[in-house]
Design a protein around this motif. Structure first.
Motif, PDB file in Angstrom:
ATOM      1  N   GLY A 333       0.799  -1.211   0.000  1.00 17.53           N
ATOM      2  CA  GLY A 333       0.000   0.000   0.000  1.00 17.53           C
ATOM      3  C   GLY A 333       0.834   1.265   0.000  1.00 17.53           C
ATOM      4  N   PRO A 334       0.279   2.368  -0.521  1.00 17.41           N
ATOM      5  CA  PRO A 334       0.947   3.667  -0.459  1.00 17.41           C
ATOM      6  C   PRO A 334       1.238   4.072   0.985  1.00 17.41           C
ATOM      7  N   VAL A 335       2.199   4.985   1.137  1.00 20.70           N
ATOM      8  CA  VAL A 335       2.754   5.313   2.449  1.00 20.70           C
ATOM      9  C   VAL A 335       2.425   6.764   2.817  1.00 20.70           C
ATOM     10  N   ILE A 336       1.821   6.955   3.987  1.00 19.76           N
ATOM     11  CA  ILE A 336       1.675   8.293   4.547  1.00 19.76           C
ATOM     12  C   ILE A 336       2.976   8.659   5.230  1.00 19.76           C
ATOM     13  N   LYS A 337       3.536   9.814   4.869  1.00 23.98           N
ATOM     14  CA  LYS A 337       4.834  10.225   5.404  1.00 23.98           C
ATOM     15  C   LYS A 337       4.631  11.269   6.505  1.00 23.98           C
ATOM     16  N   TYR A 344       7.794  16.790   6.359  1.00 22.69           N
ATOM     17  CA  TYR A 344       6.602  16.426   5.599  1.00 22.69           C
ATOM     18  C   TYR A 344       5.439  17.227   6.155  1.00 22.69           C
ATOM     19  N   ALA A 345       4.463  17.530   5.307  1.00 17.68           N
ATOM     20  CA  ALA A 345       3.386  18.441   5.691  1.00 17.68           C
ATOM     21  C   ALA A 345       2.149  17.727   6.219  1.00 17.68           C
ATOM     22  N   THR A 346       2.202  16.415   6.371  1.00 16.71           N
ATOM     23  CA  THR A 346       1.057  15.637   6.825  1.00 16.71           C
ATOM     24  C   THR A 346       0.587  16.088   8.203  1.00 16.71           C
ATOM     25  N   SER A 347      -0.730  16.225   8.347  1.00 17.52           N
ATOM     26  CA  SER A 347      -1.356  16.457   9.648  1.00 17.52           C
ATOM     27  C   SER A 347      -2.304  15.302   9.929  1.00 17.52           C
ATOM     28  N   SER A 348      -2.786  15.215  11.157  1.00 15.38           N
ATOM     29  CA  SER A 348      -3.744  14.154  11.471  1.00 15.38           C
ATOM     30  C   SER A 348      -5.012  14.305  10.636  1.00 15.38           C
ATOM     31  N   GLU A 349      -5.360  15.549  10.306  1.00 11.75           N
ATOM     32  CA  GLU A 349      -6.563  15.807   9.508  1.00 11.75           C
ATOM     33  C   GLU A 349      -6.404  15.280   8.087  1.00 11.75           C
ATOM     34  N   THR A 350      -5.271  15.619   7.445  1.00 16.60           N
ATOM     35  CA  THR A 350      -5.095  15.177   6.062  1.00 16.60           C
ATOM     36  C   THR A 350      -4.820  13.680   5.995  1.00 16.60           C
ATOM     37  N   ALA A 351      -4.092  13.145   6.985  1.00 19.54           N
ATOM     38  CA  ALA A 351      -3.877  11.702   7.023  1.00 19.54           C
ATOM     39  C   ALA A 351      -5.189  10.965   7.228  1.00 19.54           C
ATOM     40  N   GLY A 352      -6.052  11.513   8.080  1.00 20.64           N
ATOM     41  CA  GLY A 352      -7.358  10.894   8.310  1.00 20.64           C
ATOM     42  C   GLY A 352      -8.205  10.873   7.060  1.00 20.64           C
ATOM     43  N   LEU A 353      -8.173  11.972   6.307  1.00 17.85           N
ATOM     44  CA  LEU A 353      -8.926  12.017   5.056  1.00 17.85           C
ATOM     45  C   LEU A 353      -8.424  10.934   4.102  1.00 17.85           C
ATOM     46  N   TYR A 354      -7.093  10.801   3.976  1.00 19.64           N
ATOM     47  CA  TYR A 354      -6.558   9.788   3.077  1.00 19.64           C
ATOM     48  C   TYR A 354      -6.972   8.386   3.528  1.00 19.64           C
ATOM     49  N   ARG A 355      -6.936   8.124   4.818  1.00 13.75           N
ATOM     50  CA  ARG A 355      -7.315   6.799   5.310  1.00 13.75           C
ATOM     51  C   ARG A 355      -8.780   6.487   4.992  1.00 13.75           C
ATOM     52  N   LEU A 356      -9.637   7.490   5.093  1.00 14.09           N
ATOM     53  CA  LEU A 356     -11.047   7.275   4.741  1.00 14.09           C
ATOM     54  C   LEU A 356     -11.191   6.926   3.258  1.00 14.09           C
ATOM     55  N   LEU A 357     -10.481   7.662   2.412  1.00 12.35           N
ATOM     56  CA  LEU A 357     -10.555   7.402   0.972  1.00 12.35           C
ATOM     57  C   LEU A 357     -10.005   6.016   0.651  1.00 12.35           C
ATOM     58  N   ASP A 362     -10.680  -0.027  -0.507  1.00 12.12           N
ATOM     59  CA  ASP A 362     -10.080  -1.253   0.032  1.00 12.12           C
ATOM     60  C   ASP A 362      -8.594  -1.330  -0.312  1.00 12.12           C
ATOM     61  N   VAL A 363      -7.901  -0.199  -0.171  1.00 17.22           N
ATOM     62  CA  VAL A 363      -6.476  -0.100  -0.429  1.00 17.22           C
ATOM     63  C   VAL A 363      -5.742  -0.014   0.911  1.00 17.22           C
ATOM     64  N   PRO A 364      -4.745  -0.863   1.136  1.00 17.47           N
ATOM     65  CA  PRO A 364      -3.996  -0.789   2.406  1.00 17.47           C
ATOM     66  C   PRO A 364      -3.183   0.489   2.494  1.00 17.47           C
TER      67      PRO A 364
END
Length: 436
Positions: A333-337, A344-357, A362-364
């Protein structure tokens, strides 16, 4: 579409996109074939229409493509994906010709953080952009790609360097000059004449070559490899893989939403240029779409950027180079950095959005955090976030041998990233949920 079909298109793109200039030319051709219109930024008051699809390029090496949603205009917020077109390589110097021991060589400058040892003993070709004076004396440019082996950098035999396997270092000034031909004094080829001949063969009316931006590249084509075809091996996976994934996702985007793809040059050298992520290219277009500062601020408040750039997969021979809980694997699966110091500019908000998508597809999903006792690289995500003030996520396909002349990725990961980005472009709200 399945991963096999997707990877066939990816490999074809990687083969054609030998330089940032060729990558942008290939993407622009695909966009035109799909009905995208070239946007002329020099036209005062140039406007877009609902349902319209547009693209623009700068320096022939950076590109922005976007859609004006039928239901949600750009001013209502944009779903944006970012990537970069450049890769570490060997670039030809302005006065490169060298004749040593009867061998004609070209001097090169290392572009970006290239892993140099893998460049030895490879069949190399030459590609890039050439500026020339045409027959009327006017300035013009053209792209060249010789598409065949022209050069090689031979290794020094182990008999002459007994410590080669234990203590070899590479001096970029003296050790990596590509060998192109045998010649005698006064008979060595002239690079500019070779370029002029190549351009004339392509139909350009070349008076004389004025300058160039050329790089060597390995002619070995991309391939799907492995006992079960688990891997993609290719040059320039970092980061043309993300450019291709983003482009294919944009082509499949929901026309109701306003969506955007930006592919910047010069990430590998810091992005500080007119067409880099720290330059004005994206902000200039967004301001034009918004019309004024208040509308621009409203647009960005309702926008989200996904910065797609390859991530470091855990190497089976060097697993200790990763944090034991954050070592991404190929085809997992793709990697959240993540990085607490904002590399890296990831926040819990943007990471959460990606996890929902990703859940909806059904992508790990995997996570990467660098070892606390090691330095962390960066990418266009933090730069874009700082320049625009837009919520940003840094994501990437796990990769081995990053910055080598030939890199390795999983054969399922690019396809899975495409699935999530396609879902992102169809996401019904440009604004992620806010904490009340």
């Amino acid at each position: 579409m399945n991963s096999t079909d997707f990877n066939h298109g990816l490999c074809d793109f990687l083969s054609r996109a030998t330089t940032p200039f060729h990558a942008v030319a290939a993407m622009a051709a695909t966009l035109r074939e799909a009905g995208f219109e070239s946007l002329d930024e020099t036209e005062k008051g140039a406007s877009t229409q609902p349902g319209g699809r547009y693209y623009l390029t700068r320096n022939d090496s950076s590109l922005i493509a976007f859609t004006h949603g039928t239901e949600h205009a750009p001013g209502d917020g944009l779903h944006m994906v970012g990537a970069h077109t450049d890769s570490p390589c060997l670039m030809v110097k302005p006065n490169p010709e060298r004749l040593r021991q009867g061998c004609f060589q070209l001097g090169v400058e290392v572009y970006g953080g290239a892993l140099l040892n893998p460049w030895f003993d490879r069949d190399l070709s030459l590609a890039g952009r050439v500026s020339y004076a045409d027959d009327a004396g006017a300035l013009a440019t053209g792209l060249v790609d010789f598409r065949r082996p022209l050069a090689i950098i031979p290794s020094l035999a182990i008999h002459l360097d007994r410590e080669a396997n234990s203590n070899r270092s590479v001096n970029p000034q003296t050790d990596i000059l590509p060998l192109l031909a045998l010649a005698k004094e006064g008979e060595e080829p002239a690079l500019r004449e070779l370029l002029a001949t190549k351009l004339r063969e392509q139909g350009h009316a070349v008076g004389r070559v004025l300058d160039y931006e050329l790089c060597f590249y390995d002619v070995q084509p991309p391939a799907v490899v492995g006992l079960k075809q688990e891997f993609i091996a290719s040059a320039r996976l970092d980061n043309l893989l993300s450019c291709y994934v983003g482009l294919q996702a944009l082509l499949a985007a929901d026309p109701a939403q306003s969506s955007l793809l930006v592919c910047n040059d010069h990430e590998e050298v810091g992005s500080t240029s007119a067409v880099g992520a720290q330059g004005p290219m994206l902000r200039s277009l967004l301001m034009q779409l918004a019309g004024n500062e208040p509308a621009y601020a409203h647009m960005l408040d309702r926008s989200v950027m996904i910065s797609a750039d390859n991530a470091h997969a855990v190497h089976p021979n060097y697993a200790d180079r990763h944090d034991e809980r954050h070592g991404p694997h190929l085809n997992a699966g793709p990697v959240i950095k993540h990085n607490a110091n904002q590399r890296y500019a990831t926040s819990s908000e943007t990471a959460g959005l990606y996890r929902l998508l990703a859940e909806k597809e059904d992508v790990p999903v995997q996570s990467f955090v660098v070892r606390t006792d090691m330095g962390c690289g960066s990418t266009i995500g933090p730069l874009t976030a700082a320049e625009l003030g837009v919520r940003t996520l840094d994501i990437g396909v796990p990769t081995l041998a990053m910055h080598s002349v030939r890199e390795l990725a999983g054969s399922e990961d690019a396809f899975n990233l495409w699935r999530v980005l396609r879902r992102f472009y169809a996401y019904p709200r440009a604004s992620a949920p806010r904490v009340e």
